[in-house]
Motif scaffolding. Structure first.
Motif, mmCIF file in Angstrom:
data_model
loop_
_atom_site.group_PDB
_atom_site.id
_atom_site.type_symbol
_atom_site.label_atom_id
_atom_site.label_comp_id
_atom_site.label_asym_id
_atom_site.label_seq_id
_atom_site.Cartn_x
_atom_site.Cartn_y
_atom_site.Cartn_z
ATOM 1 N N HIS A 40 -19.261 -15.635 -15.042
ATOM 2 C CA HIS A 40 -18.416 -14.446 -15.271
ATOM 3 C C HIS A 40 -18.114 -13.872 -13.920
ATOM 4 C CE1 HIS A 40 -16.901 -10.928 -17.370
ATOM 5 N NE2 HIS A 40 -17.463 -10.185 -16.656
ATOM 6 N N ILE A 41 -16.549 -13.962 -13.466
ATOM 7 C CA ILE A 41 -16.110 -13.536 -12.367
ATOM 8 C C ILE A 41 -15.393 -12.296 -12.572
ATOM 9 C CG2 ILE A 41 -14.495 -14.201 -10.386
ATOM 10 C CD1 ILE A 41 -15.145 -17.315 -10.727
ATOM 11 N N ILE A 42 -15.930 -11.320 -11.725
ATOM 12 C CA ILE A 42 -14.956 -9.938 -11.638
ATOM 13 C C ILE A 42 -14.331 -9.902 -10.068
ATOM 14 C CG2 ILE A 42 -15.585 -7.688 -11.800
ATOM 15 C CD1 ILE A 42 -18.535 -8.218 -12.315
ATOM 16 N N PHE B 250 -22.735 -4.499 -13.128
ATOM 17 C CA PHE B 250 -24.231 -5.279 -12.764
ATOM 18 C C PHE B 250 -25.219 -4.366 -13.566
ATOM 19 C CE2 PHE B 250 -21.144 -6.620 -9.876
ATOM 20 C CZ PHE B 250 -21.705 -7.982 -9.517
ATOM 21 N N LYS B 251 -26.194 -5.513 -13.855
ATOM 22 C CA LYS B 251 -27.465 -5.027 -14.571
ATOM 23 C C LYS B 251 -28.392 -4.342 -13.349
ATOM 24 C CE LYS B 251 -28.058 -8.463 -17.871
ATOM 25 N NZ LYS B 251 -27.391 -9.731 -17.209
ATOM 26 N N THR B 252 -28.968 -2.835 -13.774
ATOM 27 C CA THR B 252 -29.850 -2.479 -12.862
ATOM 28 C C THR B 252 -31.307 -3.417 -12.962
ATOM 29 O OG1 THR B 252 -30.580 -1.077 -14.777
ATOM 30 C CG2 THR B 252 -29.089 -0.212 -13.411
ATOM 31 N N ASN C 113 -27.049 -13.350 -11.003
ATOM 32 C CA ASN C 113 -27.451 -14.504 -12.024
ATOM 33 C C ASN C 113 -25.824 -15.175 -12.258
ATOM 34 O OD1 ASN C 113 -30.131 -13.946 -12.230
ATOM 35 N ND2 ASN C 113 -29.662 -12.539 -13.585
ATOM 36 N N GLU C 114 -25.397 -15.122 -13.394
ATOM 37 C CA GLU C 114 -24.312 -15.662 -13.802
ATOM 38 C C GLU C 114 -22.855 -14.730 -13.230
ATOM 39 O OE1 GLU C 114 -24.899 -12.956 -16.816
ATOM 40 O OE2 GLU C 114 -25.970 -14.450 -15.928
ATOM 41 N N LYS C 115 -23.231 -13.655 -12.893
ATOM 42 C CA LYS C 115 -22.036 -12.714 -12.569
ATOM 43 C C LYS C 115 -21.776 -12.724 -11.035
ATOM 44 C CE LYS C 115 -22.087 -9.267 -15.461
ATOM 45 N NZ LYS C 115 -21.830 -8.114 -16.068
ATOM 46 N N LEU C 116 -20.617 -12.775 -10.760
ATOM 47 C CA LEU C 116 -19.752 -13.036 -9.371
ATOM 48 C C LEU C 116 -18.890 -11.996 -9.310
ATOM 49 C CD1 LEU C 116 -20.552 -14.881 -7.171
ATOM 50 C CD2 LEU C 116 -18.537 -16.396 -8.086
#
Length: 85
Positions: free
Chosen positions: A3-5, A27-29, A74-77
């Protein structure tokens, strides 16, 4: 799948002088965020593990120019280009 931001407003000010502030709202804390800053040739200049409560990055050691800020959780970029004055 990643998941790209990307885009504007995630790190500021841009151009930066001494410190960049990071908006971690997507993002998750409590989960580590791997942060890298690359120069325009693709060399990794700064590598740091950050968290959502840690939203400042010191960029005084960087010479003036264009850089890429990359953060992965993780999967977040998150990728954003910024200028160091």
């Amino acid at each position: 799948e990643d998941h790209i931001i990307s885009g504007q407003g995630r790190i500021y000010p841009n151009p930066a002088k001494e410190v960049i502030q990071v908006d971690w709202s997507d993002f998750k804390t409590g989960v580590n965020i791997d942060v890298k800053i690359y120069d325009q040739v693709g060399r990794s200049i700064i590598t740091k593990v950050m968290s959502t409560s840690d939203n400042q990055l010191d960029v005084r050691s960087l010479v003036g120019g264009s850089y890429i800020f990359l953060a992965r959780q993780n999967e977040k970029l998150m990728i954003q280009r910024f200028i160091k004055e």
